[in-house]
Design an enzyme around this catalytic site. Structure first.
Site, PDB file in Angstrom:
ATOM      1  N   ASP A   1       0.923  -1.272   0.297  1.00 16.69           N
ATOM      2  CA  ASP A   1       0.208  -0.020   0.180  1.00 16.69           C
ATOM      3  C   ASP A   1       1.006   1.195  -0.063  1.00 16.69           C
ATOM      4  OD1 ASP A   1      -2.085   2.108   0.446  1.00 16.69           O
ATOM      5  OD2 ASP A   1      -2.902   0.251   1.334  1.00 16.69           O
TER       6      ASP A   1
ATOM      7  N   HIS B   1       2.377   2.194  -3.208  1.00 13.12           N
ATOM      8  CA  HIS B   1       1.229   3.170  -3.482  1.00 13.12           C
ATOM      9  C   HIS B   1       1.618   4.456  -4.318  1.00 13.12           C
ATOM     10  CE1 HIS B   1      -2.084   0.013  -2.786  1.00 13.12           C
ATOM     11  NE2 HIS B   1      -1.151  -0.057  -4.011  1.00 13.12           N
TER      12      HIS B   1
END
Length: 305
Positions: free
Chosen positions: A132, A155
């Site tokens: 993430d 991310h």
């Protein structure tokens, strides 16, 4: 308080709680240091499988500081957190330096550094690869300095997501490298949120094979049940993207999607040079954003004036 970690702390290799827990937590402690050459292993694989098959929503964080002032974390390694690896909640004066964080690129919601309600936080000279956000700066955060970070997979370096009553300001992200990530530098706000994100500066960040290197998304929907035209009301203003370069893995390298009701204001893009990884030109997509470009900006971004 000085905590020296030179060995390994390993979480149980089982789903050991059905409540929101933390493996290691410091609360209401001032002047605390956690340092050394050791490792915290969250044994996260069993939790990720539980999320996939049984919907385990309450997963433990790895290392958390809550309501602490003057915190130092250095040298340690964290890996395979069930969810967030390092959380800084309602703290002031936090310094994180020379830390490594690792989890597989497909591990769910495994942010490396998650900040909320905190001021004067520094995250520097760290190496991160997770599933993430490498950095997630949440509501109530101000005076945040993120520098010399190697990020990927993951991310990217993110502001948000920001929902109701969110206030984020004076964030500086610089001199970092993002590779093999879904996004590079990003601001994301909820549909129907409120508050503001302002005085945010992204400088001297380079990208290698990042899907979308530059993102502002006011249509973010954490529940995945939002109507596509229900835009956010979090006001985004005074944002600078300066000296950003590298390659994208898809044609659209810049995506700025702002609210029609509350457009983005005073966006500056200066000295941007991003190409598709095959050497061809990349594209941009910009809606409801007022701003300007300076120097060479590739791909070209068409702001409202």
């Amino acid at each position: 308080m000085y905590v020296q970690l030179d060995g390994n702390i390993v979480a149980p290799n089982k789903v050991w709680s059905n409540q929101a827990k933390n493996l290691i937590a410091f609360q209401d402690v001032n002047n605390v240091t956690v340092a050394g050459h050791g490792e915290i292993d969250g044994n996260g694989a069993i939790w990720w499988d539980c999320v996939k098959h049984k919907g385990c929503n309450n997963r433990p964080n790895l290392l958390v500081f809550m309501w602490c002032n003057n915190v130092w974390v250095s040298g340690i390694r964290m890996k395979n957190g069930p969810t967030k690896h390092l959380k800084i909640i309602n703290c002031a004066g936090v310094h994180v330096k020379g830390v490594e964080v690792w989890a597989p690129g497909d591990s769910p919601n495994t942010d490396a550094l998650h900040i909320a309600g905190s001021q004067f936080v520094e995250f520097t000279n760290c190496t991160v690869g997770i599933g993430d956000d490498c950095v997630a700066i949440g509501p109530g955060s101000s005076d945040i300095n993120i520098t010399h970070i190697i990020c990927g997979p993951g991310h990217g370096l993110s502001i948000g997501s920001l929902g109701p009553n969110s206030k984020v300001e004076r964030v500086h992200i610089s001199d970092s490298h993002v590779s093999g990530a879904s996004s590079g530098v990003k601001i994301k706000t909820w549909q129907g949120g409120s508050g503001y994100a302002k005085e945010i500066y992204f400088e001297r960040v380079n990208f290698t094979s990042v899907q979308i290197p530059i993102v502002i998304d006011q249509y973010y929907c954490p529940s995945h049940q939002c109507h596509p035209t229900n835009t956010s009301n979090v006001a985004i203003s005074d944002i600078q993207f300066v000296d950003l370069y590298g390659t994208s893995s898809q044609k659209e390298a810049v995506s700025i999607q702002c609210s029609k009701q509350v457009p983005c204001n005073n966006i500056l893009m200066k000295n941007i040079n991003i190409y598709h990884e095959d050497g061809s030109s990349a594209t941009s997509n910009c809606s409801n954003a007022y701003g300007k470009t300076e120097g060479v900006v590739i791909p070209n971004v068409s702001f409202l004036h």
